[in-house]
Design a protein around this motif. Structure first.
Motif, PDB file in Angstrom:
ATOM      1  N   GLY A  89      -9.862   2.113  -8.986  1.00  0.00           N
ATOM      2  CA  GLY A  89      -9.015   3.035  -9.992  1.00  0.00           C
ATOM      3  C   GLY A  89      -7.703   3.290  -9.442  1.00  0.00           C
ATOM      4  N   ASP A  90      -7.357   4.555  -9.522  1.00  0.00           N
ATOM      5  CA  ASP A  90      -5.988   5.062  -9.118  1.00  0.00           C
ATOM      6  C   ASP A  90      -5.817   5.304  -7.669  1.00  0.00           C
ATOM      7  N   ALA A  91      -6.891   4.850  -6.963  1.00  0.00           N
ATOM      8  CA  ALA A  91      -6.723   4.547  -5.321  1.00  0.00           C
ATOM      9  C   ALA A  91      -6.102   3.418  -4.888  1.00  0.00           C
ATOM     10  N   PHE A  92      -5.706   2.674  -5.838  1.00  0.00           N
ATOM     11  CA  PHE A  92      -5.179   1.303  -5.603  1.00  0.00           C
ATOM     12  C   PHE A  92      -4.286   1.087  -4.364  1.00  0.00           C
ATOM     13  N   ARG A  97      -2.745  -0.619   0.682  1.00  0.00           N
ATOM     14  CA  ARG A  97      -2.024  -0.554   1.994  1.00  0.00           C
ATOM     15  C   ARG A  97      -2.902  -0.483   3.208  1.00  0.00           C
ATOM     16  N   ALA A  98      -4.133   0.187   3.169  1.00  0.00           N
ATOM     17  CA  ALA A  98      -5.243   0.202   4.318  1.00  0.00           C
ATOM     18  C   ALA A  98      -5.681  -1.123   4.451  1.00  0.00           C
ATOM     19  N   ILE A  99      -5.983  -1.778   3.543  1.00  0.00           N
ATOM     20  CA  ILE A  99      -6.559  -3.433   3.555  1.00  0.00           C
ATOM     21  C   ILE A  99      -5.258  -4.369   4.544  1.00  0.00           C
ATOM     22  N   HIS A 100      -4.025  -4.072   3.838  1.00  0.00           N
ATOM     23  CA  HIS A 100      -2.970  -4.706   4.545  1.00  0.00           C
ATOM     24  C   HIS A 100      -2.841  -4.364   5.996  1.00  0.00           C
ATOM     25  N   GLU A 101      -2.996  -3.033   6.280  1.00  0.00           N
ATOM     26  CA  GLU A 101      -2.875  -2.519   7.566  1.00  0.00           C
ATOM     27  C   GLU A 101      -4.061  -2.515   8.587  1.00  0.00           C
ATOM     28  N   GLY A 102      -5.082  -3.182   8.085  1.00  0.00           N
ATOM     29  CA  GLY A 102      -6.232  -3.430   8.801  1.00  0.00           C
ATOM     30  C   GLY A 102      -7.181  -2.268   8.978  1.00  0.00           C
ATOM     31  N   ARG A 103      -6.817  -1.255   8.325  1.00  0.00           N
ATOM     32  CA  ARG A 103      -7.504  -0.084   8.262  1.00  0.00           C
ATOM     33  C   ARG A 103      -9.087  -0.005   7.362  1.00  0.00           C
ATOM     34  N   SER A 104      -8.985  -1.047   6.610  1.00  0.00           N
ATOM     35  CA  SER A 104     -10.188  -1.108   5.399  1.00  0.00           C
ATOM     36  C   SER A 104     -10.646  -2.612   5.470  1.00  0.00           C
ATOM     37  N   GLU A 105     -11.733  -2.764   4.866  1.00  0.00           N
ATOM     38  CA  GLU A 105     -12.253  -4.261   4.804  1.00  0.00           C
ATOM     39  C   GLU A 105     -11.356  -4.968   3.848  1.00  0.00           C
ATOM     40  N   ASP A 106     -11.321  -6.165   4.323  1.00  0.00           N
ATOM     41  CA  ASP A 106     -10.354  -7.230   3.926  1.00  0.00           C
ATOM     42  C   ASP A 106     -11.116  -7.857   2.537  1.00  0.00           C
ATOM     43  N   PRO A 115       4.566   3.010 -11.049  1.00  0.00           N
ATOM     44  CA  PRO A 115       5.829   2.151 -10.776  1.00  0.00           C
ATOM     45  C   PRO A 115       6.261   2.215  -9.353  1.00  0.00           C
ATOM     46  N   ALA A 116       6.365   3.682  -8.708  1.00  0.00           N
ATOM     47  CA  ALA A 116       6.975   3.811  -7.465  1.00  0.00           C
ATOM     48  C   ALA A 116       5.945   3.384  -6.500  1.00  0.00           C
ATOM     49  N   GLU A 117       4.714   3.387  -6.739  1.00  0.00           N
ATOM     50  CA  GLU A 117       3.626   3.053  -5.700  1.00  0.00           C
ATOM     51  C   GLU A 117       3.656   1.378  -5.638  1.00  0.00           C
ATOM     52  N   VAL A 118       3.891   0.814  -6.788  1.00  0.00           N
ATOM     53  CA  VAL A 118       4.093  -0.683  -6.754  1.00  0.00           C
ATOM     54  C   VAL A 118       5.293  -1.041  -5.862  1.00  0.00           C
ATOM     55  N   LYS A 119       6.358  -0.271  -6.213  1.00  0.00           N
ATOM     56  CA  LYS A 119       7.715  -0.719  -5.612  1.00  0.00           C
ATOM     57  C   LYS A 119       7.600  -0.488  -4.168  1.00  0.00           C
ATOM     58  N   ALA A 120       6.816   0.509  -3.576  1.00  0.00           N
ATOM     59  CA  ALA A 120       6.876   0.859  -2.272  1.00  0.00           C
ATOM     60  C   ALA A 120       5.746  -0.353  -1.670  1.00  0.00           C
ATOM     61  N   LEU A 121       4.781  -0.678  -2.329  1.00  0.00           N
ATOM     62  CA  LEU A 121       4.074  -1.617  -1.375  1.00  0.00           C
ATOM     63  C   LEU A 121       4.641  -2.917  -1.523  1.00  0.00           C
ATOM     64  N   ILE A 122       5.389  -3.569  -2.543  1.00  0.00           N
ATOM     65  CA  ILE A 122       6.154  -4.452  -2.385  1.00  0.00           C
ATOM     66  C   ILE A 122       7.188  -4.567  -1.347  1.00  0.00           C
ATOM     67  N   LYS A 123       7.823  -3.486  -1.273  1.00  0.00           N
ATOM     68  CA  LYS A 123       8.918  -3.275  -0.025  1.00  0.00           C
ATOM     69  C   LYS A 123       8.229  -3.309   1.285  1.00  0.00           C
ATOM     70  N   ASP A 124       7.034  -2.992   1.540  1.00  0.00           N
ATOM     71  CA  ASP A 124       6.558  -3.098   2.647  1.00  0.00           C
ATOM     72  C   ASP A 124       5.739  -4.314   2.855  1.00  0.00           C
TER      73      ASP A 124
END
Length: 142
Positions: A89-92, A97-106, A115-124
């Motif tokens: 849902g909206d916790a995407f 980010r948690a999966i990317h950083e290894g804090r959650s199951e891959d 759109p702001a969240e998407v932009k930040a994810l891509i930037k990171d």
């Protein structure tokens, strides 16, 4: 994203997508941009007309069989994701980010993000992609 029309020294034409003009310049300088035909690293931008919003139609007319094939492939991708990935849902954004950083199951996930969240994810550097739209319901189509 910026799309550039490119050509190598052997006049092979192709296109490339880059995060910015600076990204293209950086990748070219580091020898990361190469012709897909001959692998030449002597690549240059070609003159392109800008793609501006207006009254003209910007999408190419695909023949019906090809359009139908593309729509079916998009539907298959969406069905695969919905059947095999976890809907968050909206916790995407937070979960991606948690999966990317290894804090959650891959695992594969899908959901909604602003759109702001998407932009930040891509930037990171978080690898994400938009889910193809759902096909319209038969009751909603003429």
């Amino acid at each position: 994203m910026i799309r550039y029309a490119l050509a190598c020294e052997a006049a092979h034409e192709f296109e490339g997508w880059f995060g910015s003009s600076d990204d293209f310049d950086d990748q070219l300088a580091r020898g990361l941009v190469a012709c897909p035909v001959c692998d030449s690293k002597a690549v240059a931008k070609q003159i392109m007309a800008p793609n501006l919003a207006g009254t003209k139609k910007n999408t190419p007319d695909l023949p019906w069989p090809m359009r139908s094939m593309v729509m079916e492939a998009m539907g298959q991708v969406r069905r695969h994701v919905e059947e095999n990935f976890d809907y968050v849902g909206d916790a995407f954004a937070g979960e991606a980010r948690a999966i990317h950083e290894g804090r959650s199951e891959d695992r594969g996930i899908y959901g909604e993000a602003t759109p702001a969240e998407v932009k930040a994810l891509i930037k990171d550097g978080v690898r994400i992609a938009p889910l193809p739209p759902a096909a319209p319901k038969k009751s909603e189509v003429n």
